[in-house]
Write a protein that holds these residues in place. Structure first.
Motif, mmCIF file in Angstrom:
data_model
loop_
_atom_site.group_PDB
_atom_site.id
_atom_site.type_symbol
_atom_site.label_atom_id
_atom_site.label_comp_id
_atom_site.label_asym_id
_atom_site.label_seq_id
_atom_site.Cartn_x
_atom_site.Cartn_y
_atom_site.Cartn_z
ATOM 1 N N ARG A 23 1.498 7.080 -6.900
ATOM 2 C CA ARG A 23 0.754 7.998 -7.473
ATOM 3 C C ARG A 23 0.848 8.900 -8.159
ATOM 4 O O ARG A 23 0.679 10.214 -8.301
ATOM 5 N N LEU A 77 0.560 -1.459 -0.005
ATOM 6 C CA LEU A 77 0.171 0.284 0.047
ATOM 7 C C LEU A 77 0.965 1.329 -0.296
ATOM 8 O O LEU A 77 0.347 1.836 -0.621
ATOM 9 N N GLN A 78 2.137 1.203 0.829
ATOM 10 C CA GLN A 78 3.037 2.502 0.462
ATOM 11 C C GLN A 78 3.311 2.219 -0.648
ATOM 12 O O GLN A 78 3.655 3.784 -1.019
ATOM 13 N N ARG A 103 2.045 2.321 -3.284
ATOM 14 C CA ARG A 103 1.015 2.179 -4.617
ATOM 15 C C ARG A 103 0.747 3.837 -3.993
ATOM 16 O O ARG A 103 0.360 4.555 -5.008
ATOM 17 N N GLU A 104 1.326 4.527 -2.720
ATOM 18 C CA GLU A 104 0.855 5.900 -2.277
ATOM 19 C C GLU A 104 2.096 6.361 -3.553
ATOM 20 O O GLU A 104 1.435 7.477 -3.964
ATOM 21 N N LYS A 105 3.187 5.559 -2.740
ATOM 22 C CA LYS A 105 4.282 6.559 -3.714
ATOM 23 C C LYS A 105 3.976 6.581 -5.009
ATOM 24 O O LYS A 105 4.361 7.598 -5.481
#
Length: 485
Positions: A171, A164-165, A167-169
């Motif tokens: 973006r 998840l981390q 994927r957040e980066k």
């Protein structure tokens, strides 16, 4: 005419301290009124509601208390309630602490590739130490859950959190590049590693293992391309952000239109997206150059000649005298053959793809010392301004290339900064893949061949990631903390 509903929140009702002794109520942290006798809360902070609760539930029992006796009774019940709540809070905090400790230990285990069953052994060691060093805390250590099922579950959760981390980066990536390699594990499953290296507008570089794709069927270029597509969709990355692809040169990776590189080229052509770099791993090229020629025919006479000259002082002096006599540019032991020339030729051929991007590499490395005629037209005006800026030139001399591009003002050098971000995202080698395959062979050893694909992915993600799992976020998502039984 339709009447409007009253909004209770807008009435700004506050708790009256007199209601404590009068109705045996206290104000809670969330600004509600709670009965100290039965712990029930009233829906609205209003004396009518509080009085009605007291008169219907407790009046018959507590009406006999009045004056000082009533105040003492109220304070006594209130203290008991607070003690009970504090005990519950401490217990909750204790359970949270042992759960947090469990996650930290599991993270260390996964990072080192240890078997799930080692959790029980680690706990046994901890209990031995606790019983000797702090026996009063032994029960607390015993509450840490490290059973095999707990270790498995928490390994999965830690891997998900890291994913998840990333994927957040992803973006915020301006550009990204891929490094890919494929190898077979001990259970004959083909494991495709996809590493991603992305750069955002602030020139922050993220390099992470994006996916471990377990392929149980064929491993053609098209199969690998489909797995890459799934990975990009999973991270919501677009093809027009792709700056480079680095592979090891295998047939299913780089050969013709059917290999992975050919498949990606076709995809980019169909979308009319230019500019992606396709690189054959530099380390792999060097190894191939070394295998192209059998140089034993060179090394044997070299070793023999050196041993003859160096093995006897007189021979060495006579050899040096001979060099002086023929006016040689060398003072000692020169040796050169056509086979070493052929090897040099192979190096030039193998590294020709880098020659095609030489001007971009030079521009990225030193924008102050490049020929403006060799750079893209859209960058020339910004380069002229850059080369005339003495402060930025001094910053570049400090030697930290990423820091230099990070400090470039966006309004003045937007195109140059975007170009540099793309170059900074490119992988030069697939070394990260080779490192991870070494770890995979340790994790999925002859004693752990039944390790599932999902668990292997979670372990590799934890062990290879530059991001640390956010245990606080994992704990916040839990409503209860289960201790060991």
């Amino acid at each position: 005419m339709v009447s409007k509903k009253r909004k209770v929140d807008a009435e700004c009702r506050v708790f009256n301290e007199e209601w404590g002794v009068k109705y045996f109520f206290v104000e809670t942290k969330d600004q509600k009124a709670s009965c100290v006798i039965c712990s029930k809360s009233v829906a609205v902070l209003k004396e009518y509601n509080i009085r009605r609760h007291y008169e219907t539930k407790h009046l018959s029992t507590y009406s006999k208390f009045s004056g000082k006796l009533r105040s003492e009774k109220y304070e006594s019940i209130k203290r008991g309630l607070e003690t009970q709540r504090n005990l519950f809070t401490r217990k909750f905090a204790e359970n949270e602490s042992v759960t947090r400790t469990s996650y930290k230990i599991v993270h260390k285990m996964a990072d080192r590739g240890k078997p799930f069953t080692d959790g029980n052994f680690i706990k046994a060691c901890m209990m031995e130490a606790a019983n000797d060093l702090c026996p009063e805390k032994a029960d607390l250590f015993g509450n840490i859950s490290l059973s095999t099922s707990s270790v498995v579950r928490r390994t999965e959760e830690l891997g998900e959190n890291i994913g998840l981390q990333i994927r957040e980066k992803a973006r915020n990536f301006l550009w990204y590049s891929l490094a890919l390699d494929e190898s077979t594990d001990l259970s004959s499953t083909s494991q495709l590693l996809v590493f991603i290296r992305g750069v955002n507008s602030d020139f922050q570089i993220t390099e992470e293992l994006a996916s471990v794709c377990s392929m149980h069927g064929t491993t053609t270029g098209k199969d690998i391309f489909m797995e890459v597509q799934k990975t990009l969709q999973d991270y919501n990355l677009q093809w027009n952000q792709l700056r480079g692809v680095t592979v090891d040169g295998g047939k299913n990776m780089a050969r013709g239109r059917k290999g992975l590189v050919g498949q990606i080229r076709t995809q980019l052509e169909d979308l009319q997206i230019p500019g992606a770099l396709f690189i054959h791993c530099i380390i792999h090229k060097q190894a191939l150059c070394g295998k192209d020629l059998d140089i034993s025919c060179v090394l044997k006479p070299v070793v023999s000649a050196v041993n003859f000259i160096r093995g006897n002082a007189l021979n060495h002096r006579q050899f040096q005298a001979f060099l002086e006599e023929i006016d040689s540019d060398f003072c000692d032991l020169p040796y050169y053959t056509a086979i070493i020339r052929d090897l040099k030729k192979h190096f030039f051929e193998r590294f020709s793809d880098l020659d095609r991007t030489e001007s971009d590499i030079i521009l990225f490395q030193n924008p102050f010392d490049c020929n403006l005629d060799d750079v893209p037209v859209e960058l020339q005006l910004e380069l002229i301004d850059l080369q005339a800026n003495d402060l930025l030139k001094e910053k570049h001399r400090e030697g930290k290339l990423v820091e230099f591009y990070r400090c470039l003002p966006d309004p003045e050098f937007p195109k140059l900064k975007k170009f540099a971000a793309g170059m900074a995202s490119v992988f030069g080698t697939t070394y990260v893949c080779e490192q991870t395959f070494s770890k995979m062979k340790y994790v999925k050893s002859t004693h752990r061949t039944r390790l599932t694909d999902d668990h292997l992915k979670a372990i590799l993600l934890i062990g290879c990631s530059n991001s640390k799992p956010n245990i606080d976020d994992i704990l916040k998502a839990k409503r209860q903390f289960h201790k060991s039984h």
